[in-house]
Design an enzyme around this catalytic site. Sequence first.
Site, PDB file in Angstrom:
ATOM      1  N   ARG A  26      86.331  27.825  15.998  1.00  0.00           N
ATOM      2  CA  ARG A  26      86.154  29.161  15.450  1.00  0.00           C
ATOM      3  C   ARG A  26      86.517  29.159  13.968  1.00  0.00           C
ATOM      4  NH1 ARG A  26      89.937  31.980  16.832  1.00  0.00           N
ATOM      5  NH2 ARG A  26      91.008  30.824  18.487  1.00  0.00           N
ATOM      6  N   TYR A 175      78.601  26.797  17.374  1.00  0.00           N
ATOM      7  CA  TYR A 175      79.694  26.385  18.246  1.00  0.00           C
ATOM      8  C   TYR A 175      80.435  27.555  18.898  1.00  0.00           C
ATOM      9  CZ  TYR A 175      83.773  24.083  20.091  1.00  0.00           C
ATOM     10  OH  TYR A 175      84.740  23.625  20.947  1.00  0.00           O
ATOM     11  N   GLY A 177      82.791  30.315  20.292  1.00  0.00           N
ATOM     12  CA  GLY A 177      82.918  31.738  20.032  1.00  0.00           C
ATOM     13  C   GLY A 177      82.188  32.209  18.799  1.00  0.00           C
ATOM     14  N   LYS A 184      84.148  36.144  22.528  1.00  0.00           N
ATOM     15  CA  LYS A 184      85.153  36.825  21.709  1.00  0.00           C
ATOM     16  C   LYS A 184      84.554  38.009  20.940  1.00  0.00           C
ATOM     17  CE  LYS A 184      87.947  33.390  22.759  1.00  0.00           C
ATOM     18  NZ  LYS A 184      88.920  33.487  23.846  1.00  0.00           N
ATOM     19  N   HIS A 204      93.236  60.337  28.820  1.00  0.00           N
ATOM     20  CA  HIS A 204      91.783  60.471  28.953  1.00  0.00           C
ATOM     21  C   HIS A 204      91.151  59.250  29.611  1.00  0.00           C
ATOM     22  CE1 HIS A 204      91.827  63.360  25.255  1.00  0.00           C
ATOM     23  NE2 HIS A 204      92.289  63.931  26.351  1.00  0.00           N
ATOM     24  N   SER A 237      95.160  30.399  22.597  1.00  0.00           N
ATOM     25  CA  SER A 237      94.405  29.232  23.040  1.00  0.00           C
ATOM     26  C   SER A 237      95.310  28.009  23.142  1.00  0.00           C
ATOM     27  CB  SER A 237      93.256  28.938  22.069  1.00  0.00           C
ATOM     28  OG  SER A 237      92.330  30.002  22.066  1.00  0.00           O
ATOM     29  N   ALA A 238      95.000  27.144  24.126  1.00  0.00           N
ATOM     30  CA  ALA A 238      95.701  25.873  24.339  1.00  0.00           C
ATOM     31  C   ALA A 238      97.175  26.049  24.671  1.00  0.00           C
ATOM     32  CB  ALA A 238      95.536  24.952  23.138  1.00  0.00           C
ATOM     33  N   CYS A 239      97.522  27.178  25.299  1.00  0.00           N
ATOM     34  CA  CYS A 239      98.897  27.414  25.738  1.00  0.00           C
ATOM     35  C   CYS A 239      99.008  27.444  27.258  1.00  0.00           C
ATOM     36  CB  CYS A 239      99.431  28.721  25.160  1.00  0.00           C
ATOM     37  SG  CYS A 239      99.812  28.644  23.400  1.00  0.00           S
ATOM     38  N   ASP A 262      90.523  33.944  30.811  1.00  0.00           N
ATOM     39  CA  ASP A 262      90.489  34.150  29.363  1.00  0.00           C
ATOM     40  C   ASP A 262      90.502  35.605  28.929  1.00  0.00           C
ATOM     41  OD1 ASP A 262      90.399  33.218  26.699  1.00  0.00           O
ATOM     42  OD2 ASP A 262      88.240  33.425  26.625  1.00  0.00           O
ATOM     43  N   ASN A 360      89.528  20.029  20.156  1.00  0.00           N
ATOM     44  CA  ASN A 360      89.011  21.307  20.655  1.00  0.00           C
ATOM     45  C   ASN A 360      87.740  21.113  21.470  1.00  0.00           C
ATOM     46  OD1 ASN A 360      89.182  24.184  20.868  1.00  0.00           O
ATOM     47  ND2 ASN A 360      87.560  24.383  19.339  1.00  0.00           N
ATOM     48  N   ARG A 362      85.310  20.926  24.694  1.00  0.00           N
ATOM     49  CA  ARG A 362      85.254  21.975  25.703  1.00  0.00           C
ATOM     50  C   ARG A 362      84.441  21.592  26.925  1.00  0.00           C
ATOM     51  NH1 ARG A 362      88.238  26.909  24.635  1.00  0.00           N
ATOM     52  NH2 ARG A 362      88.974  26.630  22.493  1.00  0.00           N
ATOM     53  N   ARG A 393     103.536  28.928  22.633  1.00  0.00           N
ATOM     54  CA  ARG A 393     104.225  27.651  22.426  1.00  0.00           C
ATOM     55  C   ARG A 393     105.392  27.872  21.463  1.00  0.00           C
ATOM     56  NH1 ARG A 393     102.005  22.569  23.480  1.00  0.00           N
ATOM     57  NH2 ARG A 393     100.088  22.637  24.702  1.00  0.00           N
ATOM     58  N   ASN A 490     105.407  26.045  37.325  1.00  0.00           N
ATOM     59  CA  ASN A 490     105.473  27.395  36.770  1.00  0.00           C
ATOM     60  C   ASN A 490     105.455  28.458  37.862  1.00  0.00           C
ATOM     61  OD1 ASN A 490     105.521  26.317  34.197  1.00  0.00           O
ATOM     62  ND2 ASN A 490     103.331  26.557  33.851  1.00  0.00           N
TER      63      ASN A 490
END
Length: 580
Positions: A26, A175, A177, A184, A204, A237-239, A262, A360, A362, A393, A490
Amino acid sequence: MACNSSTFTQFVHSWLAVTDPRDVARVEKKTIISTRIKRDTIPIMKEGVECRTGQWMSPDQLEGAFQERFPGCMKGRTMYVIPFSMGPVGSPLSKIGIQLTDSLYVVASMRIMTRMGAHVLDRLGDGPFVKCLHSVGQPLPMKTELVNNWPCNPEKTIITHIPDNREICSFGSGYGGNSLLGKKCFALRIASRIAKDEGWLAEHMLDTKYTSFLHLQILGLTNPQGEKKYVAAAFPSACGKTNLAMLNPTIPGWKAECVGDDIAWMKFDKAGRLRAINPEYGFFGVAPGTSYKTNPNAMDTIQRNTLFTNVAETSDGSFYWEGLEDEVSKDVSIRSFQGIENWTKDSTFDGKKALAAHANSRFCAPAGQCPTMDPAWEDPEGVPIDAIIFGGRRPEGVPLVYEAFDWQHGVFIGAAMKSEATAAAEHKKKVVMNDPFAMRPFFGYNIGHYLQHWLSFQRNTDYVLPKIFHVNWFRKSSEGKFLWPGFGENSRVLEWIFRRCNNDDVAEKSPVGLIPKSGSINLTGLTEKVDMDALFHLPKAFWEQEVAEIEKYFEEQINDDLPAGIRTELEALKKRIAEM
């Protein structure tokens, strides 16, 4: 693009695209929102301060940029018309878009990521649709040489949004987004303005009015007694977003199911419950680090019908990226995304250490292929949200998990979020950056107004507001090692969150929020020794600096538009830290 046939042992009916190295992420500095009034898009900055929560351009400037780029931009190429629905086709919660593009890569990706097809055109009469225009910016015959058979025009790239007209126009990048405009651009930036326009005040927002659009994933958790709760988690991203969404709990008897990894569109229903839908139809996940060890459900999901970008190829017709070292045969050779034949971990490119796959890189895969998709993931009414989790992070100072004291404090926690920068955008270093609500690059309007919108929910006493938490899987020891094992473990933190949603007495007050009482996080069966004291240690010097940095960020980036409720929470935190 090269096709892998179904004769290969992995990644059946899957494709690989390798991009021009100038078009791999991005481009936030070239992502623009245009409104007549600048303050509708971004706060008024003090002299010498650069806005980091959005880029504004006047309509006249934007028209000039368009005239410089778009006339004749598709000459000689095929123009594709993509009708698509964000959310189930025909649902009162869904929104329709029409994208024009000259990129086959975009067509293939949008086919996976959205509900796309002629049946969407039948619903155009249901209401306004979002107009999306995209071009790689290279009319034929090209005047420059193609790199990796990937047309793009980085020097002229611009991704623009005109929320008043419900329009998105993207030029020069093919590429992610930048070009998949349903993601996005539509699902966050334009959709957040739609939410504002369709019902700004919380009271409302009943029935089909939206409350907000968030960069988060939705996970269903079921305990051994059969009780189920849904949590929504907002991470940059990437977390670990996809890893959490596709979690395999390590605690016996617990089950986790994925609604989305996402983006969520959220609303309050007539009973006052906050409900969320996943507007997307696929996963656009980061490949490096994904493996059967870290995320077996993701690996099962991407074994077929998947479009890969900037990963490496193997000599047996498979794909490779960092993280698959133990899952690839030793007798195959690897061709890196940069074209290095017989790549090894010691390979170099232009004098620097070369990765097999871009950081990055994908995978783009249909969500329905995930083995743990929740039965209600396409429910047009959405799933009820019991907890909202923020996280990022943070290598030091921030505890493993803590709970907000109340809704206003929770909104402050979201506004004060920080995380290390990742390869998803054009940032080069692992600096810790402010990323409020994990939405910093994706706000569709003034961040101060966005925060006030969230604060306004507490005014309606009919609403059942979710509890708000913050997690940090990434805290490190003084030796630089992670203190928490992460991944499936987790689920132990999520179990504690689940219990807090039932108001179990397993929390105690700390200066930053409610943290787990000693022994309240289930560590039974955990093979790795964990230093819980270190995970929850709150160094006073760290938090004094943290408060100062938050205050500076609010003053510089939100300025006069910072809501009074956020100022109140900042002062309260400052006082609690001083009394430590």
